[in-house]
Design an enzyme around this catalytic site. Structure first.
Site, PDB file in Angstrom:
ATOM      1  N   SER A  86       0.839  -1.194   0.000  1.00  0.00           N
ATOM      2  CA  SER A  86       0.000   0.000   0.000  1.00  0.00           C
ATOM      3  C   SER A  86       0.884   1.257   0.000  1.00  0.00           C
ATOM      4  O   SER A  86       1.697   1.455  -0.890  1.00  0.00           O
ATOM      5  CB  SER A  86      -0.949  -0.037   1.205  1.00  0.00           C
ATOM      6  N   ASP A 117       0.151  -4.142  -4.135  1.00  0.00           N
ATOM      7  CA  ASP A 117      -1.041  -3.293  -4.149  1.00  0.00           C
ATOM      8  C   ASP A 117      -0.703  -1.865  -3.711  1.00  0.00           C
ATOM      9  O   ASP A 117      -1.219  -1.367  -2.702  1.00  0.00           O
ATOM     10  CB  ASP A 117      -2.150  -3.872  -3.250  1.00  0.00           C
ATOM     11  N   HIS A 135      -6.404  -7.123   4.161  1.00  0.00           N
ATOM     12  CA  HIS A 135      -6.939  -8.151   3.286  1.00  0.00           C
ATOM     13  C   HIS A 135      -6.398  -8.037   1.868  1.00  0.00           C
ATOM     14  O   HIS A 135      -6.996  -8.553   0.943  1.00  0.00           O
ATOM     15  CB  HIS A 135      -8.472  -8.063   3.274  1.00  0.00           C
TER      16      HIS A 135
END
Length: 409
Positions: A145, A169, A209
């Protein structure tokens, strides 16, 4: 022993700290070092006198693991398992960058601004490591992230000389469509790889998640991700590489780095690929190509479906990437199929032929000259063949294949 110092603990924050940050913002970067000598007990990277921890080996690879946005202060659920997998994979140094005080806030934009401050803080520690004999080339930053962009900012400080950055991600809000100097970029290290598991937008609130983290861990813990097929072009991803995989549109992941090296030829290269996985850990899928040759043009307008049966009685119908195209001059078609189970000992192939609606014939028979089934996931396995097959429309036939003879492979 009683004299053993206590282990470092990841910051135990909560939603109260998020509220507190609204009025009294704080930022702190803590480095937690793990090696095989202290697998279950984090130690400081540097001692109070600024000397290097004796467990840190400057000649070994060092992985820097950086978390992302923590809106309610929770500890990443994947953290300890990630550390275990890394150290089980290789004898290395693992440094967990705990910047929870800076990431735990309801104000996302504040956490975004803090990423550059964390990068600057890390650069100071890195320069200290370099004085002790460490090498930038041995550093692998893994950022999740917002941690992916922190890794990128560190890479920019060191002019792209880090050995590798892996972005899992990377956060989208406040970074998408920004120039390269404002986010993780492929020039920030000698090798930069990024996994995007959410193509419809980053769900940055649900950082625990993020699927990319678990995909990456699975790639270290199992061989199955390394055997998945990379599709280089999105149009091929949406259709099929059943025929064109022979023209290098599909690659095994474990071979992909070599493919990139061949393409680079001394210059930076950015490539986007697409990877099919299953829905559960370890996300394995298995690929087969079914090649069918017919002796004449009686099946020009038809299509096939097939399934596999192994010696244990397990049967599975695959996902076909595309309805097989009509036969061409060679009267041959190749069908790319994806299975969720690995069929090692195949006992039979269930084959069904469907004629187009305007040419249906319940009494007609259709001849197949040869059928060959080949594993793309494990190309070293010998292909299976069956010859001189007669089919009726919409009647499933189970065929017992044998290893292909050399002249037919």
């Amino acid at each position: 022993s009683d004299n053993k110092r206590p282990c470092l603990e990841f910051s135990q924050l909560s939603v109260k700290d998020s509220f507190r940050d609204l009025f009294i913002p704080r930022i702190e970067t803590i480095l937690m070092m793990y090696t095989r000598n202290n697998l279950n007990c984090a130690e400081p990277l540097f001692e109070h006198n600024n000397s290097l921890n004796v467990n840190f080996n400057t000649q070994k690879k060092t992985v820097w693991l950086i978390h992302g946005y923590r809106p309610v202060g929770s500890i990443p659920l994947w953290l300890q398992n990630f550390i275990r997998i890394l150290l089980n994979e290789e004898d290395m140094n693992v440094i967990v960058v705990d910047w929870s005080r800076g990431a735990t806030t309801f104000i996302y934009n504040r956490a975004v601004k803090n990423t550059r401050k964390v990068a600057v803080s890390l650069s100071v520690h890195i320069k200290n490591l370099l004085k002790h004999g460490a090498s930038l080339d041995n550093f692998h930053f893994i950022g999740v992230s917002l941690g992916a962009h922190i890794s990128g900012f560190v890479g920019k400080i060191f002019h792209g000389q880090l050995g590798r950055i892996t972005g899992l991600d990377p956060a989208g809000p406040r970074f998408s469509r920004k120039p390269p100097y404002s986010k993780l970029d492929y020039t920030d290290a000698k090798f930069v790889d990024v996994i995007h598991s959410d193509s419809n937008g980053i769900q940055f609130i649900k950082c625990n998640h993020q699927r990319a983290v678990h995909l990456f861990m699975a790639s270290l813990e199992t061989n199955c991700i390394a055997n998945l097929i990379f599709l280089i072009d999105l149009s091929l991803y949406k259709t099929s590489c059943g025929i064109s995989f022979l023209q290098t549109s599909c690659y095994q992941a474990k071979l992909f780095k070599d493919v990139l090296k061949e393409r680079m030829e001394g210059r930076p290269l950015r490539t986007t690929v697409f990877l099919d996985t299953s829905g559960t850990y370890p996300f394995c899928t298995y690929y087969f190509v079914l090649s069918i040759i017919v002796p004449d043009k009686t099946m020009m307008d038809g299509s096939f479906s097939f399934k596999l049966l192994n010696q244990l009685g397990m049967i599975e119908e695959p996902r076909l990437y595309e309805k097989n195209k009509p036969f061409y001059k060679l009267q041959e078609v190749k069908i790319l199929a994806q299975f969720y189970n690995d069929f090692v000992n195949i006992s039979s192939i269930g084959l069904t032929y469907f004629q187009s609606s305007n040419l249906q014939c319940s009494t007609c028979t259709y001849k197949i000259q040869s059928l060959m089934l080949k594993s793309l996931t494990y190309p070293e396995r010998p292909p299976l063949c069956r010859y001189n097959i007669v089919l009726k429309e919409r009647e499933e036939v189970f065929l017992n294949p044998n290893t292909c003879t050399p002249k037919n492979t």
